[in-house]
Structure formats: C-alpha cells, structure tokens
Enzyme design. Sequence first.
Site, PDB file in Angstrom:
ATOM      1  N   CYS A 152       0.866  -1.176   0.000  1.00 32.81           N
ATOM      2  CA  CYS A 152       0.000   0.000   0.000  1.00 32.81           C
ATOM      3  C   CYS A 152       0.901   1.224   0.000  1.00 32.81           C
ATOM      4  O   CYS A 152       1.553   1.529   0.994  1.00 32.81           O
ATOM      5  CB  CYS A 152      -0.908   0.005   1.224  1.00 32.81           C
ATOM      6  SG  CYS A 152      -2.000   1.441   1.334  1.00 32.81           S
ATOM      7  N   GLU A 162      -3.078   0.860  -6.577  1.00 31.79           N
ATOM      8  CA  GLU A 162      -2.060  -0.132  -6.880  1.00 31.79           C
ATOM      9  C   GLU A 162      -1.717  -0.024  -8.358  1.00 31.79           C
ATOM     10  O   GLU A 162      -2.553   0.358  -9.176  1.00 31.79           O
ATOM     11  CB  GLU A 162      -2.565  -1.537  -6.553  1.00 31.79           C
ATOM     12  CG  GLU A 162      -1.470  -2.579  -6.490  1.00 31.79           C
ATOM     13  CD  GLU A 162      -0.362  -2.188  -5.530  1.00 31.79           C
ATOM     14  OE1 GLU A 162       0.672  -1.668  -6.030  1.00 31.79           O
ATOM     15  OE2 GLU A 162      -0.516  -2.380  -4.313  1.00 31.79           O
TER      16      GLU A 162
END
Length: 250
Positions: free
Chosen positions: A2, A103
């Site tokens: 993340c 992402e």
Amino acid sequence: MCGRFTLTSAPAILRNAFDYAEQPNFPPRYNIAPTQPVAVVLGGLSGRHFQLMRWGLIPAWVRDPKAFSLVINARSETVLEKPAFRNAVRRRRCLVPADGYYEWQSAGGRKQPFFIHPSDGAPMGLAALAETWVGPNGEEQDTAAILTAAARQEMAHLHARVPVVIAPRDYACWLDGGEVATEQAVALLQPPAAGSLAWHPVSSEVNRVANDHAGLLEPIEIPEAAKPKQAEPSSPRIARTVDERQGSLF
C-alpha cells in the site's frame, strides 16, 4: 503493498465508524503519500482516540532517521520476528482509516494505476503499527506503518500484496493490546475476503503526489494490453460529497 491511499468520508462518518472521542475536522484526501500526516485510531483505557502520525514507521532504537530506510508497510507474516515491529505489534497496534487505495500493475510496457475500494462503499480500518521516536534533543515524532498480507487469487494479478483490513467487529481485539493476547490479534492479519473489494483503472495523474482531487478516482478506459489478466469486478460509481466547511487538518 500500500503506497498511496484515500480518506474521503466526512469526519462525522469516520468518527461514528471508529468511535473515537475527538471531533477532528478535515478535508477529503485523494492521494495520501508516504511521509505525509495520516489519521490513526488508537485504543486505550479511556477509549479510542484520533491522532495524526507520519506515514513511515521509525523504531524507537533508531539513532538517525535520515539513515533509516522508509518503512511504510510491514509484512504480517513476519511482524512478530522483525526487530522494527515486534514490540509495536504487542503494545502499539492501531488502525488507519481509509476509503480506498491505489495499486500499479505492469502490463503492455507501462504501469497502470488502479483504484481499489470496499464493494459496499464503507470506510475501512487498515491494520497498522505505531511507534514514537524520541530524538537526542528530546524531540518526538509519532509514526505508523500499514500491515500487508499475501493477496488472494482475485487480487494477485494486480499485486502480490494487499493491505490488511480489520473488520469492525474485530476493532476491539486489534486495538485493545493490553487485554487481548497478541496471538489473537495477529490471527486477524488476513487478506480481505473474496468479493469485498472492487477496482477500476484510473489516470496516471495519481502518480504525481501534488495531485490531490476527486478526479483521480474516476474510471478510465485503458488499452486491451494493459487490462488485468482476469476480469475486473464491477465497480459502482463512488459517491463523493465534499463538505465545504471542512478544515485543513492535514
């Protein structure tokens, strides 16, 4: 992994979801990046509390933060073993509120960003660890890192790692480190349940940290070569309501 995330829910919604005592007022954030201040929820004898911390954990034993690698994520599988995290996971577990994260997938010779968010549109509590670093002159810096797990099959084609999402029913177990065995809390460090997340491609504008606006979340069309190998789940349009009265806490 993340590396960027969002926090766009209204302050009142987040306070109700995480049940902390403070009443912070802050604007929506669409591109939160490492080293920036992030909202953190802590547990304690007097209940849950809201606090701002630097995203990038600095262990207490570090002498010079400038010489220590930036640690924004911690692998859940080894968190009890690594010197940087083993004390924090026993005594300083916390939650990082978020509405989604980004992402990047490599495909067709380029990196395509995707916005990933809960299918039900509710805010999520990311499992995290906190540490207060004290400098040689007594200066203090509160820091945090987000825990990750191996991605399940439906998510693995985007990235091998995903942030750990703690279910609301387990907030007390995760936060109340003094009352619950560490082993029980660590058992919660699992990847999000299948079907709990949705995602869609977004503009590469998110690559630039200075860009922080609602348009970053808008779905885009991408070339066939850049599409994920597996079919993407449906991603309903996300409602975004900006309260003009929100302050500039971040």
